[in-house]
Design a protein around this motif. Sequence first.
Motif, PDB file in Angstrom:
ATOM      1  N   ASP A 256       0.756  -1.367  -0.094  1.00 58.55           N
ATOM      2  CA  ASP A 256      -0.077  -0.171   0.038  1.00 58.55           C
ATOM      3  C   ASP A 256       0.910   1.106  -0.158  1.00 58.55           C
ATOM      4  OD1 ASP A 256      -1.673   2.321   1.106  1.00 58.55           O
ATOM      5  OD2 ASP A 256      -3.050   0.704   1.159  1.00 58.55           O
ATOM      6  N   ALA A 257       0.740   1.862  -1.008  1.00 56.26           N
ATOM      7  CA  ALA A 257       1.448   3.319  -0.870  1.00 56.26           C
ATOM      8  C   ALA A 257       2.988   2.805  -1.219  1.00 56.26           C
ATOM      9  CB  ALA A 257       1.138   4.246   0.124  1.00 56.26           C
ATOM     10  N   GLY A 258       3.287   2.069  -1.811  1.00 58.85           N
ATOM     11  CA  GLY A 258       4.696   1.491  -1.869  1.00 58.85           C
ATOM     12  C   GLY A 258       5.459   0.935  -0.665  1.00 58.85           C
ATOM     13  N   ASN A 259       4.549   0.541   0.379  1.00 57.20           N
ATOM     14  CA  ASN A 259       5.232  -0.079   1.617  1.00 57.20           C
ATOM     15  C   ASN A 259       4.304  -1.489   1.683  1.00 57.20           C
ATOM     16  OD1 ASN A 259       6.543   2.192   2.562  1.00 57.20           O
ATOM     17  ND2 ASN A 259       4.696   3.128   3.086  1.00 57.20           N
ATOM     18  N   THR A 260       5.372  -2.376   2.087  1.00 54.53           N
ATOM     19  CA  THR A 260       4.914  -3.715   2.266  1.00 54.53           C
ATOM     20  C   THR A 260       4.486  -3.969   3.924  1.00 54.53           C
ATOM     21  OG1 THR A 260       6.087  -4.458   0.335  1.00 54.53           O
ATOM     22  CG2 THR A 260       5.273  -6.220   1.955  1.00 54.53           C
ATOM     23  N   GLU A 261       3.314  -4.552   4.103  1.00 57.13           N
ATOM     24  CA  GLU A 261       2.911  -4.834   5.475  1.00 57.13           C
ATOM     25  C   GLU A 261       2.612  -6.449   5.448  1.00 57.13           C
ATOM     26  OE1 GLU A 261      -0.582  -2.823   6.993  1.00 57.13           O
ATOM     27  OE2 GLU A 261      -1.904  -4.146   5.916  1.00 57.13           O
ATOM     28  N   TYR A 262       2.866  -7.044   6.403  1.00 54.30           N
ATOM     29  CA  TYR A 262       2.527  -8.303   6.725  1.00 54.30           C
ATOM     30  C   TYR A 262       1.305  -8.319   7.659  1.00 54.30           C
ATOM     31  CZ  TYR A 262       6.832  -9.232   4.269  1.00 54.30           C
ATOM     32  OH  TYR A 262       7.937  -9.201   3.383  1.00 54.30           O
ATOM     33  N   ARG A 263       0.034  -8.604   7.076  1.00 54.19           N
ATOM     34  CA  ARG A 263      -1.073  -8.512   7.808  1.00 54.19           C
ATOM     35  C   ARG A 263      -1.491  -9.916   8.574  1.00 54.19           C
ATOM     36  NH1 ARG A 263      -6.288  -5.795   7.380  1.00 54.19           N
ATOM     37  NH2 ARG A 263      -4.901  -4.131   6.310  1.00 54.19           N
ATOM     38  N   PRO A 264      -1.525  -9.986   9.899  1.00 59.16           N
ATOM     39  CA  PRO A 264      -1.882 -11.207  10.571  1.00 59.16           C
ATOM     40  C   PRO A 264      -3.365 -11.458  10.378  1.00 59.16           C
ATOM     41  CG  PRO A 264      -0.647  -9.648  12.167  1.00 59.16           C
ATOM     42  CD  PRO A 264      -1.112  -8.966  10.905  1.00 59.16           C
ATOM     43  N   VAL A 265      -3.620 -12.526   9.832  1.00 61.63           N
ATOM     44  CA  VAL A 265      -5.152 -13.070   9.637  1.00 61.63           C
ATOM     45  C   VAL A 265      -5.457 -14.067  10.307  1.00 61.63           C
ATOM     46  CG1 VAL A 265      -6.538 -13.723   7.673  1.00 61.63           C
ATOM     47  CG2 VAL A 265      -4.865 -12.323   7.291  1.00 61.63           C
ATOM     48  N   ALA A 266      -6.334 -14.093  11.215  1.00 60.51           N
ATOM     49  CA  ALA A 266      -6.908 -15.207  12.132  1.00 60.51           C
ATOM     50  C   ALA A 266      -7.711 -16.189  11.326  1.00 60.51           C
ATOM     51  CB  ALA A 266      -7.628 -14.685  13.341  1.00 60.51           C
ATOM     52  N   LYS A 267      -7.154 -17.571  11.525  1.00 64.52           N
ATOM     53  CA  LYS A 267      -7.883 -18.658  10.467  1.00 64.52           C
ATOM     54  C   LYS A 267      -8.949 -19.312  11.651  1.00 64.52           C
ATOM     55  CE  LYS A 267      -7.102 -18.724   7.078  1.00 64.52           C
ATOM     56  NZ  LYS A 267      -7.637 -17.765   5.982  1.00 64.52           N
ATOM     57  N   VAL A 268      -8.841 -19.138  12.817  1.00 72.07           N
ATOM     58  CA  VAL A 268      -9.783 -19.714  13.768  1.00 72.07           C
ATOM     59  C   VAL A 268     -10.389 -18.481  14.691  1.00 72.07           C
ATOM     60  CG1 VAL A 268      -8.688 -21.923  13.827  1.00 72.07           C
ATOM     61  CG2 VAL A 268      -7.905 -20.234  15.500  1.00 72.07           C
ATOM     62  N   GLU A 269     -11.532 -18.978  15.426  1.00 67.78           N
ATOM     63  CA  GLU A 269     -12.068 -18.076  16.216  1.00 67.78           C
ATOM     64  C   GLU A 269     -11.263 -18.043  17.454  1.00 67.78           C
ATOM     65  OE1 GLU A 269     -14.687 -15.891  16.103  1.00 67.78           O
ATOM     66  OE2 GLU A 269     -15.001 -16.388  13.733  1.00 67.78           O
ATOM     67  N   PRO A 270     -11.055 -16.670  18.036  1.00 68.32           N
ATOM     68  CA  PRO A 270     -10.294 -16.839  19.470  1.00 68.32           C
ATOM     69  C   PRO A 270     -11.344 -17.384  20.739  1.00 68.32           C
ATOM     70  CG  PRO A 270     -11.335 -14.749  19.243  1.00 68.32           C
ATOM     71  CD  PRO A 270     -11.562 -15.489  17.963  1.00 68.32           C
ATOM     72  N   VAL A 271     -10.522 -17.996  21.668  1.00 64.68           N
ATOM     73  CA  VAL A 271     -11.428 -18.560  22.635  1.00 64.68           C
ATOM     74  C   VAL A 271     -11.258 -17.198  23.829  1.00 64.68           C
ATOM     75  CG1 VAL A 271     -11.194 -20.196  24.516  1.00 64.68           C
ATOM     76  CG2 VAL A 271     -10.137 -20.828  22.272  1.00 64.68           C
ATOM     77  N   LEU A 272     -12.564 -16.905  23.952  1.00 67.35           N
ATOM     78  CA  LEU A 272     -13.051 -15.631  24.831  1.00 67.35           C
ATOM     79  C   LEU A 272     -13.193 -15.959  26.359  1.00 67.35           C
ATOM     80  CD1 LEU A 272     -15.140 -13.564  22.288  1.00 67.35           C
ATOM     81  CD2 LEU A 272     -12.675 -13.689  22.563  1.00 67.35           C
ATOM     82  N   LYS A 273     -13.448 -17.314  26.590  1.00 65.19           N
ATOM     83  CA  LYS A 273     -13.644 -17.572  27.922  1.00 65.19           C
ATOM     84  C   LYS A 273     -12.616 -17.028  29.017  1.00 65.19           C
ATOM     85  CE  LYS A 273     -12.038 -22.480  27.948  1.00 65.19           C
ATOM     86  NZ  LYS A 273     -12.400 -23.672  28.046  1.00 65.19           N
ATOM     87  N   LEU A 274     -11.130 -16.739  28.471  1.00 69.36           N
ATOM     88  CA  LEU A 274     -10.357 -16.425  29.301  1.00 69.36           C
ATOM     89  C   LEU A 274     -10.390 -14.859  29.595  1.00 69.36           C
ATOM     90  CD1 LEU A 274      -7.359 -18.033  27.526  1.00 69.36           C
ATOM     91  CD2 LEU A 274      -8.285 -18.861  29.584  1.00 69.36           C
ATOM     92  N   PHE A 275     -11.144 -14.300  29.051  1.00 65.60           N
ATOM     93  CA  PHE A 275     -11.323 -12.637  29.224  1.00 65.60           C
ATOM     94  C   PHE A 275     -12.705 -12.536  29.916  1.00 65.60           C
ATOM     95  CE2 PHE A 275      -8.781 -13.872  25.583  1.00 65.60           C
ATOM     96  CZ  PHE A 275      -7.584 -13.199  25.626  1.00 65.60           C
ATOM     97  N   SER A 276     -12.317 -11.290  30.710  1.00 64.96           N
ATOM     98  CA  SER A 276     -13.848 -10.512  31.197  1.00 64.96           C
ATOM     99  C   SER A 276     -14.269  -9.840  30.255  1.00 64.96           C
ATOM    100  CB  SER A 276     -13.393  -9.904  32.371  1.00 64.96           C
ATOM    101  OG  SER A 276     -12.820  -8.833  32.283  1.00 64.96           O
ATOM    102  N   PRO A 277     -15.512  -9.321  30.354  1.00 66.04           N
ATOM    103  CA  PRO A 277     -16.065  -8.358  29.469  1.00 66.04           C
ATOM    104  C   PRO A 277     -15.335  -7.116  29.539  1.00 66.04           C
ATOM    105  CG  PRO A 277     -17.698  -9.406  30.534  1.00 66.04           C
ATOM    106  CD  PRO A 277     -16.556  -9.836  31.129  1.00 66.04           C
ATOM    107  N   GLU A 278     -14.490  -6.717  30.679  1.00 66.91           N
ATOM    108  CA  GLU A 278     -13.859  -5.540  30.567  1.00 66.91           C
ATOM    109  C   GLU A 278     -12.582  -5.672  29.925  1.00 66.91           C
ATOM    110  OE1 GLU A 278     -15.293  -6.855  33.165  1.00 66.91           O
ATOM    111  OE2 GLU A 278     -16.937  -5.516  33.640  1.00 66.91           O
TER     112      GLU A 278
END
Length: 221
Positions: A129-151
């Motif tokens: 993009d605009a002459g710059n190369t970035e390496y974009r992380p793309v998640a292929k699975v859903e994250p496990v959210l039970k480890l996190f609180s709503p906050e």
Amino acid sequence: MASRTTIAATGCAIYNLYCIENSFSVDPTVSDVLNANLTYQVDLSGGQRRLKEAILYVAHKSQPMRFFGRIKLNKILWRADFRSFYERHQPVTGRTYQRLPWGPALIEMLPVMQELLREGALTQEARVDAGNTEYRPVAKVEPVLKLFSPEDLEYLDESVHHYWNMTGAESSDESHGVAWKSRMDGDAIPYEAAYFEDKPLPQAALDKLATIARKSKLRSA
């Protein structure tokens, strides 16, 4: 520990740093004593797995961004962790950060990313993009959210939103505050650095720091 207000007003003094015009000088003896009482890692449920799931969560949320590479991923997690520590005295991931030339970054980021790539939970897409190369992380699975609180998730969401329109370079530049400047490359950054204030100090506060520095026989670099 000093109050949040005191640390915000005299952030450099907490490390026995004399901060004038972005110059820093550290008394090694005092620094060693302080470092022994600072928080570099917080053991939270899930341990390192929390970081893996947080990476997947941020990758999912950030896909619509125009700019999203490894640098911005680090900055999103950094902001979420340190804002959370500032407000709740507890970070989101609890993992250790270090100073790198492009800003604060998780010490475990590279091996954890490599593990996610090997597992097939994450891929990286090279985008130009605009002459710059970035390496974009793309998640292929859903994250496990039970480890996190709503906050926890709210802090991650706020951080994603904060950096939404920034380039990697812009997010890197923004992270070069006192917490970053008061460390050397490769040094771990304590969570208490969240209490440092990056806004310019009023002249009265600068004069007070200068007086403290003179009495302590400190010198600017």
